[in-house]
Write an enzyme that holds these catalytic residues in place. Sequence first.
Site, PDB file in Angstrom:
ATOM      1  N   LYS A 168       0.945  -0.920  -0.180  1.00 51.00           N
ATOM      2  CA  LYS A 168       0.112  -0.110   0.096  1.00 51.00           C
ATOM      3  C   LYS A 168       0.701   0.855   0.363  1.00 51.00           C
ATOM      4  O   LYS A 168       0.579   2.491  -0.638  1.00 51.00           O
ATOM      5  CB  LYS A 168      -1.070  -0.176   1.184  1.00 51.00           C
ATOM      6  N   ASN A 169       1.941   1.349   1.021  1.00 50.84           N
ATOM      7  CA  ASN A 169       2.798   2.330   1.108  1.00 50.84           C
ATOM      8  C   ASN A 169       3.893   2.844  -0.137  1.00 50.84           C
ATOM      9  O   ASN A 169       4.969   3.516   0.015  1.00 50.84           O
ATOM     10  CB  ASN A 169       3.015   2.491   2.278  1.00 50.84           C
ATOM     11  N   CYS A 204      -4.991  12.077  12.595  1.00 51.48           N
ATOM     12  CA  CYS A 204      -6.047  11.615  12.204  1.00 51.48           C
ATOM     13  C   CYS A 204      -5.608  10.396  13.843  1.00 51.48           C
ATOM     14  O   CYS A 204      -5.628  10.909  15.205  1.00 51.48           O
ATOM     15  CB  CYS A 204      -5.232  10.180  11.605  1.00 51.48           C
ATOM     16  N   ARG A 259       0.001  14.587  13.244  1.00 50.87           N
ATOM     17  CA  ARG A 259       0.337  13.935  11.706  1.00 50.87           C
ATOM     18  C   ARG A 259       0.640  15.460  11.195  1.00 50.87           C
ATOM     19  O   ARG A 259      -0.131  16.080   9.828  1.00 50.87           O
ATOM     20  CB  ARG A 259       0.333  13.225  10.874  1.00 50.87           C
ATOM     21  N   ASP A 295       4.551   0.656  12.344  1.00 49.56           N
ATOM     22  CA  ASP A 295       3.482   0.231  12.235  1.00 49.56           C
ATOM     23  C   ASP A 295       2.959  -1.385  11.723  1.00 49.56           C
ATOM     24  O   ASP A 295       2.363  -2.213  11.664  1.00 49.56           O
ATOM     25  CB  ASP A 295       3.128  -0.080   9.873  1.00 49.56           C
ATOM     26  N   ARG A 305      -8.507  -1.098   4.491  1.00 41.33           N
ATOM     27  CA  ARG A 305      -7.106   0.450   4.112  1.00 41.33           C
ATOM     28  C   ARG A 305      -6.187  -0.524   3.651  1.00 41.33           C
ATOM     29  O   ARG A 305      -5.884  -0.137   2.482  1.00 41.33           O
ATOM     30  CB  ARG A 305      -7.150   1.502   5.163  1.00 41.33           C
TER      31      ARG A 305
END
Length: 420
Positions: free
Chosen positions: A22-23, A116, A121, A308, A400
């Site tokens: 994803k990243n 968030c 952030r 993460d 997500r």
Amino acid sequence: MDKLRITGGRPLEGEIRVSGAKNAALPIMCAALLTSKPLVLTNVPALRDVSTMTRLLSEMGVQAERSAGRLVLHAASVKEPTASYDLVKTMRASVLVLGPLLARCGRAKVSLPGGCAIGARPVDQHVKGLEAMGATIAIEHGYMHASVRSSDGGLRGARIVMDLVTVTGTENLMMAAALAEGETLIENAAREPEVLDLARCLGAMGAKIEGAGSDVIRITGTAALGGAQHQVMPDRIETGTYLAAAAATGGRIRLTGAMASSLDATLDKLREAGARIAVEGTSITLEMTERPAAVSVRTAPFPGFATDMQAQFMALATVARGTAVITETIFENRFMHALEMQRLGADIRLEGNTAVVNGVERLQGARVMATDLRASAGLVIAGLVAEGETVVDRIYHLDRGYETLEKKLSALGARVERVS
Ligand code: EPZ
């Protein structure tokens, strides 16, 4: 809202394929804005964030064609260099269009991402670097209004020393610099593998980039970039998540299509917990036959232990032999999963950015609520370990970042079902 119902207490056994990262996919999709030619991407994961980014780019006039893991993005012209609040608030990575839009169009209107669940952030480093390249960025009514005077011939290369390591900050500036006049030096750059994957894609498009993956990246701007084909790297966090799940439940799993070199810190910690890990090319096999030993972790920028992966390792620690100390150094509020794990019987004491976890023999299933993407992953692992039934609420967070999560877990023998 969808929920995940898990009946825990079974070891994981079986083989699954790791999806694209994803990243890596998100910044690489934004790179399509840098050229008027088609960018052909493969191994693109089917995730909510990828759909959101596709929608964001389409609203700007980018043509998008998706078939299975293949995504063709064609920004023949950029009609509307704007990223609106309603999209940006659902996905902070939208800020990654800022650099490419400034480089391609000389202007951009991008909503401030806002905070968030895991922290404030801010994007001050993105702004600082783009201003160093000649952009003017005014913040009004929650939007960044960015422009660069065309009389100045667009963005100009600059020497930028980042005040702190920021992944998307490094990526935004690298993309902007690819079309800037002259040379840009990014010092104290993020070294994450996803930054390197983006640099590889930009290189295939004709960009001149040296040092990506190290903390000093040198970019020599070119007048224009062409199209390219790029295969997105495997998702190292998805890989680490399934490995941590197998280490927590016991069992033996094999992951194919992985890139072990991108998660050495995680593999080292899993071995320290007692897992036996074998790497053969793009396959990783993990076997865990006894109760995990408590392992302390401290998150850090790559190549350190990934933030993460913190929630997933907290879940592992809740049932380990001994006491683990988990220190979160990247985000200021990334322990919300701890409060939910306590509902399952975990013994966790929070002290600022440190969590002290005393492993217990077993957890009991309960209803818990997901708060952010990786916290949800941690709760799923805790549910797989807990006795009885665990229901994880608000699993749109999971969608997500984890492709067909319940299908992959079921393929590993877990008793998991999605209920609406
Ligand atoms: C990227 O977020 C990832 N997202 C995050 O993954 C990941 O947790 C994070 O890097 C750290 O590895 C994507 O790549 C899309 P940062 P990013 O900028 O770039 C502060 C997931 O679960 N900071 O490296 O937003 C910031 O507040 C997500 O997939 C500033 O102060 O993270 C944080 O404390 C969650 N000013 C620290 O730096 C800035 O201008 C690191 O943030 C930028 C960041």
